[in-house]
Design an enzyme around this catalytic site. Structure first.
Site, PDB file in Angstrom:
ATOM      1  N   GLU A   3      -6.227  -3.725  -0.075  1.00  0.00           N
ATOM      2  CA  GLU A   3      -5.214  -3.126  -1.047  1.00  0.00           C
ATOM      3  C   GLU A   3      -5.248  -1.613  -0.764  1.00  0.00           C
ATOM      4  OE1 GLU A   3      -5.138  -5.734  -4.931  1.00  0.00           O
ATOM      5  OE2 GLU A   3      -7.155  -4.853  -4.710  1.00  0.00           O
ATOM      6  N   GLU A  11      -9.269 -13.189  -4.398  1.00  0.00           N
ATOM      7  CA  GLU A  11      -9.467 -13.133  -5.769  1.00  0.00           C
ATOM      8  C   GLU A  11      -9.483 -14.466  -6.331  1.00  0.00           C
ATOM      9  OE1 GLU A  11      -8.684  -8.882  -4.919  1.00  0.00           O
ATOM     10  OE2 GLU A  11      -7.674 -10.878  -4.199  1.00  0.00           O
TER      11      GLU A  11
END
Length: 268
Positions: free
Chosen positions: A122, A142
């Site tokens: 990210e 995730e």
């Protein structure tokens, strides 16, 4: 440790899991993740990374920022336990912290090798350029934790590669090899692992010779118009172009072009 200044300077007294190196001669700052072997990024580290980017953005000795890591992996992601221990207020700031490279007015290069998962991916997506080695593996895993990316990963990725490929990466926790990341337009360049530092250095040297004010303007314009219509983007581009017409750097660039010499840009 390199001296940094920021209104919240106390948070920068002991950097958590990374270091900052400023090379004034090369007008470059390196933010180096250094928590081997996987360079896991703690919750406190996210706060500090934001503050460091803000500090370097104000540092006149720095023209280009490089985000890199020691060892064979950029980062396997965040401290999982930290998510359970953090307050809802702290968690709500995660995306803002990790977006610091995008808000920074200076060019930011991420040098990625090995694992680049979760928040490691990210924060790399928030940079302007991603140089990857062939060993790099990008992932947003995730879903394996019963969660979704929380620091801008799925949103930024979708802008780059579209909804179909983003669903493939996010909903299946797929790992994307460096070459595939380049083919998809995620990475700026994919090189053999031994060439990662050389390629990163070459890009940093290339970027620092341009006009600082023109680069700041280009970065902000491109970021601000990513979601706009074509007509609005063209209109804003015209306003930015007009503004730069009156800059010292534009005059210097034109004179250097006609005199067939290297321009000496000063950033005004």
């Amino acid at each position: 440790m390199t001296q940094l200044s920021h209104p919240a300077h106390s948070l920068l007294e002991h950097l958590d899991g990374f270091s900052v190196i400023i090379d004034a001669e090369r007008e470059r700052a390196d933010i180096v993740l250094d928590r081997p072997p996987f360079n896991i990024i703690s919750m406190a580290q996210r706060d500090q990374l934001r503050l460091v980017f803000e500090s370097l953005d104000e540092n006149p000795a720095v023209r280009v920022i490089v985000l890199r890591a020691v060892g064979e992996h950029f980062s396997s992601g965040g401290d999982i336990r930290g998510f359970l221990d953090a307050t809802p207020e702290h968690v709500s700031k995660l995306a803002w912290n990790i977006a610091a490279p995008a808000r920074c007015s200076k060019p930011v290069i991420a040098a990625n090798r090995g694992f680049c998962f979760g928040v490691g991916f990210e924060i790399s997506l928030a940079c302007d350029f991603r140089i990857v080695s062939e060993t790099a593996r990008y992932a947003l895993p995730e879903q394996k934790l019963g969660q979704i990316p929380g620091s801008g990963g799925s949103a930024r990725l979708q802008k780059m590669v579209g909804i179909t490929r983003t669903k493939d990466v996010v909903m299946r926790s797929r790992r994307i090899p460096g070459q595939q990341a380049y083919d998809w337009g995620i990475a700026t360049e994919c090189v053999p692992d031994a060439e990662l530092e050389r390629a990163t250095d070459a890009l940093a040297e290339e970027l620092r010779v341009f006009s600082p004010i023109a680069q700041r303007t280009a970065k902000k314009l491109l970021n601000d118009t990513e979601d706009s219509t074509l007509a609005i983007a063209i209109e804003l581009e015209g306003h930015c172009y007009s503004r730069l017409r009156g800059s010292d750097d534009f005059r210097e660039g034109v004179e250097a072009f006609h005199q067939k010499r290297k321009a000496n840009f000063i950033g005004s």
